[in-house]
Design a protein around this motif. Structure first.
Motif, PDB file in Angstrom:
ATOM      1  N   VAL A 209      61.259  16.275 104.085  1.00  0.00           N
ATOM      2  CA  VAL A 209      61.749  15.067 103.429  1.00  0.00           C
ATOM      3  C   VAL A 209      60.776  14.750 102.306  1.00  0.00           C
ATOM      4  O   VAL A 209      59.556  14.804 102.507  1.00  0.00           O
ATOM      5  N   ALA A 210      61.285  14.443 101.102  1.00  0.00           N
ATOM      6  CA  ALA A 210      60.407  14.210  99.949  1.00  0.00           C
ATOM      7  C   ALA A 210      60.874  13.021  99.129  1.00  0.00           C
ATOM      8  O   ALA A 210      62.080  12.737  99.061  1.00  0.00           O
ATOM      9  N   ALA A 211      59.919  12.352  98.492  1.00  0.00           N
ATOM     10  CA  ALA A 211      60.219  11.206  97.635  1.00  0.00           C
ATOM     11  C   ALA A 211      59.472  11.357  96.312  1.00  0.00           C
ATOM     12  O   ALA A 211      58.368  11.919  96.272  1.00  0.00           O
ATOM     13  N   PRO A 212      60.052  10.867  95.218  1.00  0.00           N
ATOM     14  CA  PRO A 212      59.426  11.026  93.899  1.00  0.00           C
ATOM     15  C   PRO A 212      58.234  10.096  93.681  1.00  0.00           C
ATOM     16  O   PRO A 212      58.176   8.994  94.226  1.00  0.00           O
ATOM     17  N   ILE A 213      57.317  10.573  92.870  1.00  0.00           N
ATOM     18  CA  ILE A 213      56.152   9.806  92.409  1.00  0.00           C
ATOM     19  C   ILE A 213      56.313   9.598  90.913  1.00  0.00           C
ATOM     20  O   ILE A 213      56.641  10.532  90.185  1.00  0.00           O
ATOM     21  N   ARG A 214      56.061   8.374  90.440  1.00  0.00           N
ATOM     22  CA  ARG A 214      56.289   8.024  89.037  1.00  0.00           C
ATOM     23  C   ARG A 214      54.984   7.643  88.336  1.00  0.00           C
ATOM     24  O   ARG A 214      54.057   7.144  88.969  1.00  0.00           O
ATOM     25  N   ASP A 215      54.976   7.863  87.017  1.00  0.00           N
ATOM     26  CA  ASP A 215      53.830   7.430  86.227  1.00  0.00           C
ATOM     27  C   ASP A 215      54.058   6.013  85.716  1.00  0.00           C
ATOM     28  O   ASP A 215      55.037   5.345  86.101  1.00  0.00           O
ATOM     29  N   ARG A 216      53.181   5.545  84.878  1.00  0.00           N
ATOM     30  CA  ARG A 216      53.233   4.174  84.382  1.00  0.00           C
ATOM     31  C   ARG A 216      54.572   3.843  83.726  1.00  0.00           C
ATOM     32  O   ARG A 216      55.075   2.722  83.813  1.00  0.00           O
ATOM     33  N   SER A 217      55.169   4.837  83.064  1.00  0.00           N
ATOM     34  CA  SER A 217      56.427   4.613  82.347  1.00  0.00           C
ATOM     35  C   SER A 217      57.651   4.645  83.260  1.00  0.00           C
ATOM     36  O   SER A 217      58.755   4.328  82.824  1.00  0.00           O
ATOM     37  N   GLY A 218      57.458   5.053  84.511  1.00  0.00           N
ATOM     38  CA  GLY A 218      58.574   5.168  85.434  1.00  0.00           C
ATOM     39  C   GLY A 218      59.152   6.565  85.531  1.00  0.00           C
ATOM     40  O   GLY A 218      60.080   6.803  86.300  1.00  0.00           O
ATOM     41  N   GLN A 219      58.610   7.497  84.763  1.00  0.00           N
ATOM     42  CA  GLN A 219      59.096   8.880  84.798  1.00  0.00           C
ATOM     43  C   GLN A 219      58.601   9.584  86.059  1.00  0.00           C
ATOM     44  O   GLN A 219      57.445   9.405  86.474  1.00  0.00           O
ATOM     45  N   ILE A 220      59.462  10.398  86.659  1.00  0.00           N
ATOM     46  CA  ILE A 220      59.052  11.184  87.823  1.00  0.00           C
ATOM     47  C   ILE A 220      58.122  12.310  87.373  1.00  0.00           C
ATOM     48  O   ILE A 220      58.497  13.135  86.556  1.00  0.00           O
ATOM     49  N   ILE A 221      56.904  12.315  87.912  1.00  0.00           N
ATOM     50  CA  ILE A 221      55.923  13.327  87.519  1.00  0.00           C
ATOM     51  C   ILE A 221      55.454  14.173  88.697  1.00  0.00           C
ATOM     52  O   ILE A 221      54.779  15.189  88.503  1.00  0.00           O
ATOM     53  N   ALA A 222      55.774  13.746  89.913  1.00  0.00           N
ATOM     54  CA  ALA A 222      55.337  14.473  91.101  1.00  0.00           C
ATOM     55  C   ALA A 222      56.214  14.048  92.271  1.00  0.00           C
ATOM     56  O   ALA A 222      57.116  13.221  92.128  1.00  0.00           O
ATOM     57  N   ALA A 223      55.961  14.640  93.423  1.00  0.00           N
ATOM     58  CA  ALA A 223      56.695  14.259  94.629  1.00  0.00           C
ATOM     59  C   ALA A 223      55.786  14.425  95.834  1.00  0.00           C
ATOM     60  O   ALA A 223      54.869  15.252  95.840  1.00  0.00           O
ATOM     61  N   LEU A 224      56.039  13.623  96.852  1.00  0.00           N
ATOM     62  CA  LEU A 224      55.320  13.715  98.121  1.00  0.00           C
ATOM     63  C   LEU A 224      56.314  14.099  99.201  1.00  0.00           C
ATOM     64  O   LEU A 224      57.429  13.577  99.243  1.00  0.00           O
ATOM     65  N   SER A 225      55.907  15.010 100.085  1.00  0.00           N
ATOM     66  CA  SER A 225      56.807  15.442 101.147  1.00  0.00           C
ATOM     67  C   SER A 225      56.137  15.369 102.502  1.00  0.00           C
ATOM     68  O   SER A 225      54.914  15.458 102.634  1.00  0.00           O
ATOM     69  N   VAL A 226      56.976  15.211 103.512  1.00  0.00           N
ATOM     70  CA  VAL A 226      56.584  15.334 104.914  1.00  0.00           C
ATOM     71  C   VAL A 226      57.386  16.506 105.457  1.00  0.00           C
ATOM     72  O   VAL A 226      58.617  16.544 105.321  1.00  0.00           O
ATOM     73  N   SER A 227      56.709  17.476 106.066  1.00  0.00           N
ATOM     74  CA  SER A 227      57.406  18.695 106.477  1.00  0.00           C
ATOM     75  C   SER A 227      56.853  19.240 107.774  1.00  0.00           C
ATOM     76  O   SER A 227      55.759  18.867 108.219  1.00  0.00           O
TER      77      SER A 227
END
Length: 268
Positions: A209-227
């Motif tokens: 399961v993964a969720a997006p990580i955003r920068d200051r502007s709100g753009q998705i730049i990374a993701a975190l997952s639990v696996s």
């Protein structure tokens, strides 16, 4: 300062390119190589390979195992990799959080960025119920067959997504999404619920399961997952729980990176 001639400049560039091609010949499938294997892998002459490998060993970029005759990646490469990793704002803001989460859940927790058409792992921590024999840090992975990849690409415009990945994708298991239309449908679901899932799409017996990580502007730049293994993840019973945990921790990293979500008040 002595003037460098065009011939010297071209020769120096060629030597650098050849040395880097030798380093690039080492990968997950071939972490150690013999001179003959490096000749085959790079297409360079044996004398050239021997000379460059000797220089790389002397500089610490390769190691030589005398008894076996094999060469492997040296400590200098690991030092440079650590420097590059520690300079990443995403890695800085997520490392401790991801480590603590893996310990508390007993599952694997990863953080990755997108590099062109693949994901790139920045953090990897194993929980007690999701052990792995080697680290994922620095490895790549397919975007279409992973929860991380779906989270990373969930907000790309369709034209950009198609330009990036094409229309047909590699199949890893019978559950892998292999077409643009299938992936587009999955990404719509990611956008609507705020997280992505992966159930034996890349490897049998594993879920994520993964969720997006955003920068200051709100753009998705990374993701975190639990696996972890299917039995440890138990998505039929725990998907909502694990999704909320992934979202909360991804949001915390986003906040640490300067992102602040705006909430629009509903009209009375």
């Amino acid at each position: 300062m002595p003037r460098v001639t065009a011939r010297e400049s071209a020769g120096g560039t060629q030597s650098v390119e050849r040395a880097l091609s030798l380093l690039s010949a080492f990968n997950e499938e071939h972490p150690e190589r013999r001179i003959s294997e490096l000749v085959t892998a790079t297409g360079l002459g044996q004398s050239t390979v021997s000379r460059l490998v000797g220089a790389l060993v002397n500089l610490g970029y390769l190691t030589h195992h005398g008894r076996s005759g094999l060469y492997g990646i040296g400590p200098r490469v690991i030092t440079l990799a650590g420097i590059g990793l520690n300079q990443s704002p995403v890695h800085q803001q997520s490392r401790q959080l991801a480590q603590n989460l893996a310990s508390s859940l007993g599952l694997g927790v990863n953080v990755a960025e997108r590099h062109d058409a693949s994901l790139f792992y920045l953090c990897h921590f194993e929980g007690a119920n999701a052990p792995r024999p080697s680290t994922l840090i620095g490895r790549g992975g397919p975007l279409h067959a992973t929860a991380m990849g779906k989270a990373l690409t969930s907000e790309l415009p369709p034209d950009e997504l198609r330009s990036l990945l094409g229309d047909q994708y590699a199949r890893y298991t019978p559950h892998t999404l292999t077409s643009f239309d299938e992936l587009s449908g999955a990404l719509q679901e990611v956008r609507s619920r705020g997280y992505a899932t992966e159930l034996e799409e890349l490897a049998f017996g594993r879920a994520c399961v993964a969720a997006p990580i955003r920068d200051r502007s709100g753009q998705i730049i990374a993701a975190l997952s639990v696996s972890g293994p299917l039995s440890a993840m138990n998505l039929p019973a725990r998907q909502d729980e694990l999704a909320m945990i992934a979202i909360e921790h991804a949001d915390q990293i986003s906040s640490n990176l300067g992102y602040h979500a705006t909430v629009t008040a509903l009209p009375h």
